[in-house]
Design an enzyme around this catalytic site. Structure first.
Site, PDB file in Angstrom:
ATOM      1  N   SER A 259       0.821  -1.156  -0.150  1.00 31.60           N
ATOM      2  CA  SER A 259      -0.114   0.072   0.063  1.00 31.60           C
ATOM      3  C   SER A 259       0.651   1.159  -0.032  1.00 31.60           C
ATOM      4  O   SER A 259       1.547   1.405  -0.910  1.00 31.60           O
ATOM      5  CB  SER A 259      -0.847  -0.200   1.207  1.00 31.60           C
ATOM      6  OG  SER A 259      -1.945   0.881   1.260  1.00 31.60           O
TER       7      SER A 259
ATOM      8  N   ASP B 292     -10.275  -3.694  -5.062  1.00 33.12           N
ATOM      9  CA  ASP B 292      -9.654  -2.613  -4.089  1.00 33.12           C
ATOM     10  C   ASP B 292     -10.511  -1.467  -4.214  1.00 33.12           C
ATOM     11  O   ASP B 292     -10.620  -0.604  -5.366  1.00 33.12           O
ATOM     12  CB  ASP B 292      -8.268  -2.472  -4.751  1.00 33.12           C
ATOM     13  CG  ASP B 292      -7.154  -1.854  -3.691  1.00 33.12           C
ATOM     14  OD1 ASP B 292      -7.994  -0.910  -2.921  1.00 33.12           O
ATOM     15  OD2 ASP B 292      -6.073  -2.146  -3.671  1.00 33.12           O
TER      16      ASP B 292
ATOM     17  N   HIS C  72      -8.222  -4.536  -0.705  1.00 29.52           N
ATOM     18  CA  HIS C  72      -6.804  -4.072  -0.481  1.00 29.52           C
ATOM     19  C   HIS C  72      -6.015  -4.658   0.530  1.00 29.52           C
ATOM     20  O   HIS C  72      -4.799  -4.396   0.229  1.00 29.52           O
ATOM     21  CB  HIS C  72      -7.266  -2.635   0.023  1.00 29.52           C
ATOM     22  CG  HIS C  72      -6.253  -1.571  -0.143  1.00 29.52           C
ATOM     23  ND1 HIS C  72      -5.461  -1.123  -1.172  1.00 29.52           N
ATOM     24  CD2 HIS C  72      -5.177  -1.255   1.092  1.00 29.52           C
ATOM     25  CE1 HIS C  72      -4.319  -0.200  -0.800  1.00 29.52           C
ATOM     26  NE2 HIS C  72      -4.223  -0.500   0.738  1.00 29.52           N
TER      27      HIS C  72
HETATM   28  C1  MLT Z   1      -1.529   5.917  -0.221  1.00 31.34           C
HETATM   29  O1  MLT Z   1      -1.714   6.818   0.541  1.00 31.34           O
HETATM   30  O2  MLT Z   1      -0.303   5.659  -0.275  1.00 31.34           O
HETATM   31  C2  MLT Z   1      -2.557   5.001  -0.578  1.00 31.34           C
HETATM   32  O3  MLT Z   1      -3.828   5.739  -0.503  1.00 31.34           O
HETATM   33  C3  MLT Z   1      -2.463   3.865   0.220  1.00 31.34           C
HETATM   34  C4  MLT Z   1      -2.788   3.903   1.525  1.00 31.34           C
HETATM   35  O4  MLT Z   1      -1.897   3.912   2.391  1.00 31.34           O
HETATM   36  O5  MLT Z   1      -3.961   3.952   2.193  1.00 31.34           O
END
Ligand code: MLT
Length: 201
Positions: free
Chosen positions: A105, A155, A186
């Site tokens: 992520s 996701d 996700h």
């Molecule tokens: C981010 O902020 O890098 C993406 O939205 C993924 C997350 O960290 O939720």
């Protein structure tokens, strides 16, 4: 614990035949989060696991965002460079080769930004639930770098066309990209583990 520019955890290799892993947690995680995953998917690898320096309502991240999926790109650039500098520092301190990033992520997004801005910092990258980190990334030479991307068809944060764009952009810079899209969201699944194991073997 050696004093370096990021709070981090380090586990030395127990098998020199495996590449070091740079573990990059998601929003709200820390340097402990991915240690077990790293051990599982690449037994014997040295593990280098920094904690993101940004706090969003108390949750560590690797760069600032304006909203979910909307990034402060100036900060993305600054933080990707700062993290690449940390990797160089840690390689010196611990005597490591270039690591393979394993990011989830937010951690996958900063790894993708590092590939685009500081390709020398990484030998390759496994990007779990990554999206395009920079709208106007410079063209870099990623020839010889292997990249695994694993995305989730359902996701809610990352539209499938966004992850496909990232895969295409990395491939057009010469990276050897394997992009898998799983029937999941996700969060990580057992299939992510299996793909990582196979890709890292
Ligand atoms: C981010 O902020 O890098 C993406 O939205 C993924 C997350 O960290 O939720």
């Amino acid at each position: 614990m050696t004093e370096l520019s990021f709070i981090h955890r380090y586990e030395p290799a127990t098998d020199q035949g495996h590449p070091p892993l740079l573990l990059l947690h998601g929003t709200g995680g820390d340097e402990n989060d991915l240690i077990n995953l790293g051990r599982m998917v690449s037994p014997g690898s040295a593990l280098l696991s920094p904690r993101g320096k940004i706090l969003e309502n108390g949750m560590p991240r690797f760069f600032r965002r304006l909203a979910e999926g909307v990034f402060d790109e100036e900060d993305v650039r600054f933080r990707a460079n700062e993290l690449a500098d940390f990797v160089a520092e840690a390689r010196d301190a611990y005597g490591l080769g270039a690591p393979i990033a394993l990011g989830f992520s937010n951690g996958a997004n900063i790894a993708a930004a590092m590939l685009m801005l500081r390709p020398e910092a990484l030998a390759g990258a496994a990007l779990l639930r990554a999206m395009v980190p920079l709208s106007d990334a410079p063209k870099t030479d990623l020839a010889g770098k292997r990249v695994l991307m694993v995305s989730g068809q359902m996701d809610p944060i990352i539209p499938v066309d966004n992850s496909a764009r990232l895969a295409a952009s990395l491939a057009s810079s010469g990276a050897d990209v394997q992009h898998e899209t799983l029937p999941t969201g996700h969060g990580l699944s057992q299939t992510d583990l299996q793909l990582l194991l196979k890709w890292l073997a």
